[in-house]
Design an enzyme around this catalytic site. Structure first.
Site, PDB file in Angstrom:
ATOM      1  N   PRO A   2      -5.191  -7.376   1.653  1.00 18.51           N
ATOM      2  CA  PRO A   2      -6.656  -7.307   1.910  1.00 18.51           C
ATOM      3  C   PRO A   2      -6.903  -8.807   1.235  1.00 18.51           C
ATOM      4  O   PRO A   2      -6.764  -8.649   0.167  1.00 18.51           O
ATOM      5  CB  PRO A   2      -7.178  -6.077   1.514  1.00 18.51           C
ATOM      6  CG  PRO A   2      -6.080  -5.092   1.637  1.00 18.51           C
ATOM      7  CD  PRO A   2      -4.814  -5.913   1.344  1.00 18.51           C
ATOM      8  N   GLU A   3      -7.747  -9.585   1.878  1.00 26.37           N
ATOM      9  CA  GLU A   3      -8.206 -10.614   1.025  1.00 26.37           C
ATOM     10  C   GLU A   3      -9.785 -10.705   0.848  1.00 26.37           C
ATOM     11  O   GLU A   3     -10.349  -9.370   1.126  1.00 26.37           O
ATOM     12  CB  GLU A   3      -7.962 -11.911   1.889  1.00 26.37           C
ATOM     13  CG  GLU A   3      -6.365 -12.140   1.900  1.00 26.37           C
ATOM     14  CD  GLU A   3      -5.906 -13.382   2.643  1.00 26.37           C
ATOM     15  OE1 GLU A   3      -6.891 -14.393   2.815  1.00 26.37           O
ATOM     16  OE2 GLU A   3      -4.754 -13.470   3.182  1.00 26.37           O
ATOM     17  N   LYS A  57     -11.161 -10.104  -5.098  1.00 22.68           N
ATOM     18  CA  LYS A  57     -10.786  -9.070  -4.497  1.00 22.68           C
ATOM     19  C   LYS A  57     -10.898  -7.849  -5.060  1.00 22.68           C
ATOM     20  O   LYS A  57     -10.167  -6.465  -4.851  1.00 22.68           O
ATOM     21  CB  LYS A  57      -9.314  -9.358  -4.194  1.00 22.68           C
ATOM     22  CG  LYS A  57      -9.190 -10.732  -3.201  1.00 22.68           C
ATOM     23  CD  LYS A  57      -7.442 -10.956  -3.060  1.00 22.68           C
ATOM     24  CE  LYS A  57      -7.121 -12.172  -2.578  1.00 22.68           C
ATOM     25  NZ  LYS A  57      -5.781 -12.767  -2.372  1.00 22.68           N
ATOM     26  N   HIS A  90       0.386   9.143   0.920  1.00 21.23           N
ATOM     27  CA  HIS A  90      -0.276   8.061   0.206  1.00 21.23           C
ATOM     28  C   HIS A  90      -1.731   8.419  -0.154  1.00 21.23           C
ATOM     29  O   HIS A  90      -2.335   7.156  -0.803  1.00 21.23           O
ATOM     30  CB  HIS A  90       0.025   6.632   0.682  1.00 21.23           C
ATOM     31  CG  HIS A  90       1.548   6.794   1.421  1.00 21.23           C
ATOM     32  ND1 HIS A  90       2.665   6.653   0.366  1.00 21.23           N
ATOM     33  CD2 HIS A  90       1.959   6.460   2.632  1.00 21.23           C
ATOM     34  CE1 HIS A  90       3.749   6.597   1.198  1.00 21.23           C
ATOM     35  NE2 HIS A  90       3.320   6.389   2.579  1.00 21.23           N
ATOM     36  N   ARG A 109       2.102   1.093  -0.518  1.00 16.49           N
ATOM     37  CA  ARG A 109       3.132   0.368  -1.333  1.00 16.49           C
ATOM     38  C   ARG A 109       2.558   0.484  -2.881  1.00 16.49           C
ATOM     39  O   ARG A 109       3.478   0.301  -3.664  1.00 16.49           O
ATOM     40  CB  ARG A 109       3.048  -1.018  -0.738  1.00 16.49           C
ATOM     41  CG  ARG A 109       3.548  -0.995   0.576  1.00 16.49           C
ATOM     42  CD  ARG A 109       3.462  -2.584   1.091  1.00 16.49           C
ATOM     43  NE  ARG A 109       4.425  -3.159   0.648  1.00 16.49           N
ATOM     44  CZ  ARG A 109       4.677  -4.713   0.753  1.00 16.49           C
ATOM     45  NH1 ARG A 109       3.833  -5.231   1.590  1.00 16.49           N
ATOM     46  NH2 ARG A 109       5.776  -5.201  -0.204  1.00 16.49           N
ATOM     47  N   LYS A 151      -4.338 -33.108  -9.884  1.00 17.19           N
ATOM     48  CA  LYS A 151      -3.479 -31.888  -9.593  1.00 17.19           C
ATOM     49  C   LYS A 151      -2.450 -32.345  -8.586  1.00 17.19           C
ATOM     50  O   LYS A 151      -2.783 -32.934  -7.619  1.00 17.19           O
ATOM     51  CB  LYS A 151      -4.105 -30.738  -9.391  1.00 17.19           C
ATOM     52  CG  LYS A 151      -5.109 -30.091 -10.148  1.00 17.19           C
ATOM     53  CD  LYS A 151      -5.180 -28.523  -9.788  1.00 17.19           C
ATOM     54  CE  LYS A 151      -6.034 -28.009 -11.150  1.00 17.19           C
ATOM     55  NZ  LYS A 151      -5.273 -27.642 -12.121  1.00 17.19           N
ATOM     56  N   ARG A 260       5.147 -18.151   0.308  1.00 20.90           N
ATOM     57  CA  ARG A 260       4.330 -17.428   1.492  1.00 20.90           C
ATOM     58  C   ARG A 260       4.690 -18.324   2.650  1.00 20.90           C
ATOM     59  O   ARG A 260       4.417 -19.486   2.657  1.00 20.90           O
ATOM     60  CB  ARG A 260       2.730 -17.545   1.066  1.00 20.90           C
ATOM     61  CG  ARG A 260       2.330 -16.618  -0.536  1.00 20.90           C
ATOM     62  CD  ARG A 260       2.826 -15.170  -0.593  1.00 20.90           C
ATOM     63  NE  ARG A 260       1.989 -14.538   0.598  1.00 20.90           N
ATOM     64  CZ  ARG A 260       0.792 -14.087   0.064  1.00 20.90           C
ATOM     65  NH1 ARG A 260       0.144 -14.310  -1.068  1.00 20.90           N
ATOM     66  NH2 ARG A 260       0.460 -13.510   0.877  1.00 20.90           N
TER      67      ARG A 260
END
Length: 271
Positions: A2-3, A57, A90, A109, A151, A260
Site C-alpha cells: 500500500p502506497e 504511509k 492473519h 506477511r 545528486k 524494484r
C-alpha cells in the site's frame, strides 16, 4: 505494498467510525509484526479518538493520551467490522469501540506495524525525518530541484526516498516518470527545471487520481469496506513490461532499479 493513495483511502474509510468514539479494548492476537506491538499500546483503552491522520504511509490515530501509529507494511489492511465478527487467519489486532464496531488489522506477511507514541509524533524516530507531503504546497518544483541538486542517484530512487518526498512508492514513481517523459535511470541532479516542474505536477495529479479511484489493487489491497481500488485499470507502465506503450506502441522495457521492478518506454523516456 500500500502506497500513499491506498493509505489515504483507508484513512477516509475508517475515520467516520473512529473519531469521537471511545476505545473499550485492544485485542492483540499476534504481536509479532515488523516490530513487536508494545504493551504500552494498550494505553489507548478508555480513550476517545480525536482524529485520524496520515503522514506519508503511516496512519495516526490521535487521543488525548497519545497517538497510535499504524503502518500497513507489504500486505496489511484495516477494516471496520462488528466487534463480534469471527476472526480470520492473519487478523492480528482489533481496536474495539464503544459503538460495537472494531477496527481490525489483517496482515498476512506481518511487515506492518502497530505502535504507540506519547510524544508529539513529529519527534518519533519513524516520522521525524520524513520529507514533505506530495499533495501539499510544500512539495513544489523549486523544492524538488533544490533537493535533487548534485545528486547522482537515479531520479526514480530519489522520488521513492521518503526523506525527499513521502509516500511515492514503486507504482506511482513508475507512472509519474512515464507521464513526465523522464527516464527512471536519469541522474537526478541533471534533470532540468522544466522537467522537474512537469514531474511535480504529474506526481500530484496521479496520486490525486489514484485516491479518487480508491487506490490500486494488484493483489492484497482492499479499502475499509473490503472493496478493491480501481486505479490499476489506468496504469500505463507499472506491471506492463514487454507490453506496448500506450503512447507510441513501442515495447516497454523492464529492469531492476534499487531491487524494484522498473518499467519504462525507451522512446518516450529517453536517457
Amino acid at each position: 505494498m500500500p502506497e500513499l493513495p491506498e493509505v489515504e483511502v483507508t484513512r477516509q474509510g475508517v475515520s467516520p467510525y473512529l473519531i469521537d468514539n471511545q476505545v473499550t479494548d485492544l485485542i492483540v492476537r499476534n504481536p509479532s509484526l515488523r516490530w513487536p506491538v508494545p504493551e504500552i499500546a494498550k494505553q489507548i483503552i478508555g480513550q476517545t479518538i480525536r482524529n485520524v491522520r496520515r503522514r506519508g504511509k503511516y496512519l495516526l490515530i490521535d487521543t488525548d493520551a497519545g497517538t497510535t501509529i499504524v503502518h500497513l507494511g507489504m500486505s496489511g489492511s484495516l477494516r471496520i467490522l462488528p466487534a463480534s465478527t469471527p476472526v480470520e487467519k492473519h487478523d492480528h489486532i482489533d481496536l474495539v469501540l464503544a459503538s460495537g464496531k472494531a477496527l481490525r488489522f489483517n496482515d498476512p506477511r506481518r511487515f506492518g506495524a502497530w505502535l504507540w507514541c506519547e510524544l508529539p509524533e513529529q519527534a518519533h524516530p519513524l516520522l521525524s525525518k520524513l520529507g514533505p507531503e506530495p499533495l501539499t504546497d510544500a512539495f513544489n518544483a523549486p523544492y524538488l530541484l533544490a533537493a535533487l541538486a548534485n545528486k547522482k542517484k537515479a531520479i526514480k530512487l530519489c522520488l521513492m526516498d521518503n526523506h525527499i518526498v513521502v509516500g511515492v512508492g514503486n507504482i506511482y514513481a513508475n507512472e509519474a516518470l512515464f507521464a513526465a517523459g523522464i527516464h527512471p535511470q536519469a541522474e537526478a541532479g541533471k534533470v532540468d527545471a522544466e522537467r522537474i516542474e512537469i514531474l511535480v505536477s504529474e506526481v500530484k495529479q496521479i496520486l490525486a487520481s489514484a485516491i479518487k479511484q480508491g487506490g490500486t489493487t494488484l493483489k492484497d489491497f482492499t479499502n475499509a469496506d473490503g472493496k478493491p481500488g480501481y486505479f490499476a485499470q489506468k496504469l500505463h507502465v507499472y506491471g506492463r513490461g514487454g507490453e506496448t506503450c500506450t503512447q507510441c506502441g513501442h515495447l516497454l522495457s523492464e529492469i531492476k532499479l534499487g531491487q524494484r521492478a522498473t518499467v519504462f518506454c525507451s522512446l518516450c523516456q529517453k536517457l
